[in-house]
Design an enzyme around this catalytic site. Structure first.
Site, PDB file in Angstrom:
ATOM      1  N   GLU A 109       7.937  -7.569 -11.033  1.00 52.53           N
ATOM      2  CA  GLU A 109       7.866  -6.952  -9.896  1.00 52.53           C
ATOM      3  C   GLU A 109       7.338  -7.625  -8.462  1.00 52.53           C
ATOM      4  OE1 GLU A 109       5.120  -3.585 -10.082  1.00 52.53           O
ATOM      5  OE2 GLU A 109       3.960  -4.299  -8.461  1.00 52.53           O
ATOM      6  N   TYR A 110       6.511  -8.661  -8.790  1.00 50.84           N
ATOM      7  CA  TYR A 110       6.216  -9.559  -7.558  1.00 50.84           C
ATOM      8  C   TYR A 110       7.562 -10.522  -7.373  1.00 50.84           C
ATOM      9  CZ  TYR A 110       1.065  -9.625  -7.238  1.00 50.84           C
ATOM     10  OH  TYR A 110      -0.220  -9.228  -7.163  1.00 50.84           O
ATOM     11  N   SER A 155     -18.008  11.222  -8.565  1.00 51.44           N
ATOM     12  CA  SER A 155     -18.196  11.737  -7.085  1.00 51.44           C
ATOM     13  C   SER A 155     -17.657  13.155  -7.395  1.00 51.44           C
ATOM     14  CB  SER A 155     -17.197  11.041  -6.343  1.00 51.44           C
ATOM     15  OG  SER A 155     -16.345  11.896  -5.257  1.00 51.44           O
ATOM     16  N   LYS A 181       2.225  -5.221 -19.522  1.00 49.78           N
ATOM     17  CA  LYS A 181       2.108  -4.683 -18.341  1.00 49.78           C
ATOM     18  C   LYS A 181       1.750  -5.976 -16.972  1.00 49.78           C
ATOM     19  CE  LYS A 181       1.980  -1.791 -14.681  1.00 49.78           C
ATOM     20  NZ  LYS A 181       0.998  -1.929 -13.857  1.00 49.78           N
ATOM     21  N   ASN A 194     -15.245  12.232 -12.883  1.00 45.32           N
ATOM     22  CA  ASN A 194     -15.475  11.375 -11.774  1.00 45.32           C
ATOM     23  C   ASN A 194     -17.145  11.399 -11.511  1.00 45.32           C
ATOM     24  OD1 ASN A 194     -15.178   9.868  -9.136  1.00 45.32           O
ATOM     25  ND2 ASN A 194     -13.388   9.680  -9.966  1.00 45.32           N
ATOM     26  N   ALA A 228     -10.077  -2.388 -12.573  1.00 42.07           N
ATOM     27  CA  ALA A 228      -9.983  -3.631 -13.569  1.00 42.07           C
ATOM     28  C   ALA A 228     -11.187  -4.247 -13.302  1.00 42.07           C
ATOM     29  CB  ALA A 228      -8.734  -4.286 -13.467  1.00 42.07           C
ATOM     30  N   HIS A 262       5.221  -7.462 -16.481  1.00 49.36           N
ATOM     31  CA  HIS A 262       5.941  -6.390 -15.778  1.00 49.36           C
ATOM     32  C   HIS A 262       5.656  -6.796 -14.083  1.00 49.36           C
ATOM     33  CE1 HIS A 262       6.088  -2.576 -13.463  1.00 49.36           C
ATOM     34  NE2 HIS A 262       6.798  -2.139 -13.932  1.00 49.36           N
ATOM     35  N   ASN A 263       4.233  -6.810 -13.968  1.00 42.28           N
ATOM     36  CA  ASN A 263       4.015  -6.875 -12.538  1.00 42.28           C
ATOM     37  C   ASN A 263       4.021  -8.106 -12.076  1.00 42.28           C
ATOM     38  OD1 ASN A 263       2.787  -4.453 -12.914  1.00 42.28           O
ATOM     39  ND2 ASN A 263       0.849  -4.764 -11.918  1.00 42.28           N
ATOM     40  N   SER A 295       2.702   2.471 -15.564  1.00 38.06           N
ATOM     41  CA  SER A 295       3.458   1.897 -14.400  1.00 38.06           C
ATOM     42  C   SER A 295       4.227   2.992 -13.703  1.00 38.06           C
ATOM     43  CB  SER A 295       4.390   0.806 -14.683  1.00 38.06           C
ATOM     44  OG  SER A 295       5.125   0.419 -13.233  1.00 38.06           O
ATOM     45  N   GLY A 296       4.277   3.118 -12.332  1.00 34.56           N
ATOM     46  CA  GLY A 296       5.124   4.001 -11.734  1.00 34.56           C
ATOM     47  C   GLY A 296       4.409   4.480 -10.502  1.00 34.56           C
ATOM     48  N   VAL A 346      -6.105   8.954  -7.482  1.00 31.20           N
ATOM     49  CA  VAL A 346      -4.899   9.646  -7.417  1.00 31.20           C
ATOM     50  C   VAL A 346      -3.952   9.160  -8.598  1.00 31.20           C
ATOM     51  CG1 VAL A 346      -3.813   7.597  -6.049  1.00 31.20           C
ATOM     52  CG2 VAL A 346      -2.938  10.132  -5.717  1.00 31.20           C
TER      53      VAL A 346
END
Ligand code: 6PG
Length: 470
Positions: free
Chosen positions: A192-193, A37, A185, A35, A79, A188-189, A131-132, A15
């Site tokens: 966020e946590y 798939s 990043k 992709n 990742a 950033h996370n 991010s977002g 997504v």
């Protein structure tokens, strides 16, 4: 459109990948998505907006053939090993000088390794944090590119076009050498946590402790989001608290099991901070509380043994809500301070040359930790880009001091009621230690020297000393 040469290729049509590609196409770029798939390819094409140029394929060689050179290809895959697997397949199809971007949440040491090996083979490689979430990818994320400086101008116009905008300025900037983009990043996370943990704690005190209903809390968060706490995470909390469950009609938040998942970026932030000797306890606790949340069965057993009533009694409702607001503001300020202090040190230690004013500038929009506070940080770092800790800025100090007293009262209430507020507690503990000109570590040094002859320094004389303690 057989001979069309496309501007950009994206591998991984989950997504996030699909939305980012649709976003690029909205901005007039001709884009190709790959992709393995075929279903994912069909999903992409079914969402295509008329008038835009998008093509999906399950044929990697075809994708490579139809891209303009130097080719610009982004990977948005899970990742770890999947990134290496895709690179192994992709590289033999490319020409020297092509640009590969890893837009996933890769560990920065993997990014360093890939940068080295791909550079040796003549390719440009950039680690780029995005991010977002799903919505951000579609409407405008915050983008954190780092690495190959020579390649950046080739992708800059595209990244700027698709990124979120604040006051008309794109939420993307070149953030430094090597794995700088992925490092930023990761941190950033981590922040966020930390903020998510703090929000969950004030929710717990007000809901389980004081008994405010979800709809009352929805109003509380709505108000908070209109003031100093305005942020994406407070905003979504407001909306979460009024969401009904389709199956039962109950408040959805009440039927969600209290076991938190994680994909690793918070833990990596803590691990790296430990390695660098930087104190980020709010983030550490956030990681740790997710681990504790996972052992639900054990917690249920312990609850039966240590039964506590966790009720806040005798508090004035409006005052408690105001204390909660200030405690959340305080903890949030400390979370950012810890993450940014880590970036400051990592930049120096790993020679990343991370421009902190740019980091906070591009976090103002699009990303998960966007908040009005970032305007204050931007001002602070613009005035002094080499601040080791944002708490040393006079403007930020004013904010922290303004909410310190009520934070203490809120914590006292929560601790007396037996409600776990570990994130808020260590935030205050960190603050109290950071602003202590003297710490009790003289005693620790004495103990170390006592049992292990580890030596100590003196306050009144230069040099290294050892005492005969017995
Ligand atoms: C973002 C998010 C995104 C992802 C987190 C979730 O900035 O858009 O941070 O990258 O949602 O990695 O992490 P956990 O699954 O570890 O909570």
């Amino acid at each position: 459109m057989a001979d069309q040469l496309y501007d950009f290729g994206l591998i991984g049509l989950g997504v996030m990948g699909r939305n980012l590609l649709l976003n690029m196409a909205d901005h007039g770029f001709a884009v190709l998505g790959y992709n393995r798939s075929p279903q994912k390819v069909t999903d992409l094409e079914s969402e295509m907006v008329p008038g835009t140029t998008i093509k999906g394929t399950s044929d990697l060689a075809l994708m490579v053939k139809e891209l303009k050179t130097p080719r610009r290809i982004m990977l948005l895959v899970q990742a770890g090993k999947p990134v290496d697997a895709v690179l192994d397949e992709l590289i033999p199809l490319l020409d020297k000088g092509d640009i590969i971007i890893d837009g996933g949440n890769s560990h920065y040491t993997d990014t360093n390794r890939r940068t080295r090996t791909l550079q040796e083979k003549g390719f440009h490689f950039m680690g780029v944090g995005v991010s977002g979430g799903e919505e951000g990818a579609r409407r405008g994320p915050s983008i954190m590119p780092g690495g190959d400086r020579e390649a950046y101008p080739h992708v800059q116009p595209m990244l700027e076009a698709v990124s979120a905008k604040v006051n008309g300025e794109p939420c993307v900037a070149y953030l430094g050498n090597g794995a700088a983009g992925h490092y930023v990043k990761m941190v950033h996370n981590g922040i966020e946590y930390g903020i998510m943990q703090l929000i969950s704690e004030v929710y717990d005190v007000l809901h389980r402790g004081y008994g405010l209903s979800n709809s009352e809390l929805h109003e509380v968060f709505r108000e908070w989001n209109e003031g100093q706490l305005q942020s994406f995470l407070v905003e979504i909390t407001r909306d979460i608290l009024k969401k009904k469950d389709d199956k039962t009609g109950k408040d959805l938040v009440d039927v969600i099991l209290d076991k938190a998942g994680s994909k690793g970026t918070g833990k990596w932030t803590s691990q790296d901070a430990m390695d660098l000797g930087i104190s980020i306890p709010t983030i550490d606790v956030a990681v740790s509380m997710r681990s504790l949340s996972a052992i639900k069965a054990e917690r249920v057993e312990a609850a039966a043994i240590y039964n506590s009533n966790t009720k806040v009694s005798g508090a004035d409702k409006d005052e408690l809500i105001e204390q909660a607001r200030q405690a959340l503001l305080f903890g949030t300020l400390i979370s950012y301070a810890q993450g940014l202090a880590l970036l400051h040190e990592a930049s120096r230690e790993y020679n990343l040359e991370i421009p902190l004013p740019q980091v906070v500038k591009i976090w103002r929009g699009g990303c998960i930790i966007r908040s009005t506070l970032l305007e204050d940080y931007y001002k602070a770092y613009t005035a002094n880009p080499s601040l080791p800790n944002i708490l040393l800025d006079a403007g930020i100090a004013g904010l922290v001091k303004s909410c310190e007293a009520k934070t203490r009262s809120f914590l006292a209430t929560a601790v007396s009621a037996g409600i776990p507020v570990s994130g808020l507690s260590v935030s205050l503990g960190y603050f109290d230690a950071y602003r202590s000109a003297t710490m009790p570590t003289n005693l620790i040094q004495a103990q170390r020297d006592f049992f292990g002859a580890h030596t100590f320094q003196r306050t009144d004389e230069e040099g290294i000393f050892h005492a005969h303690w017995q």
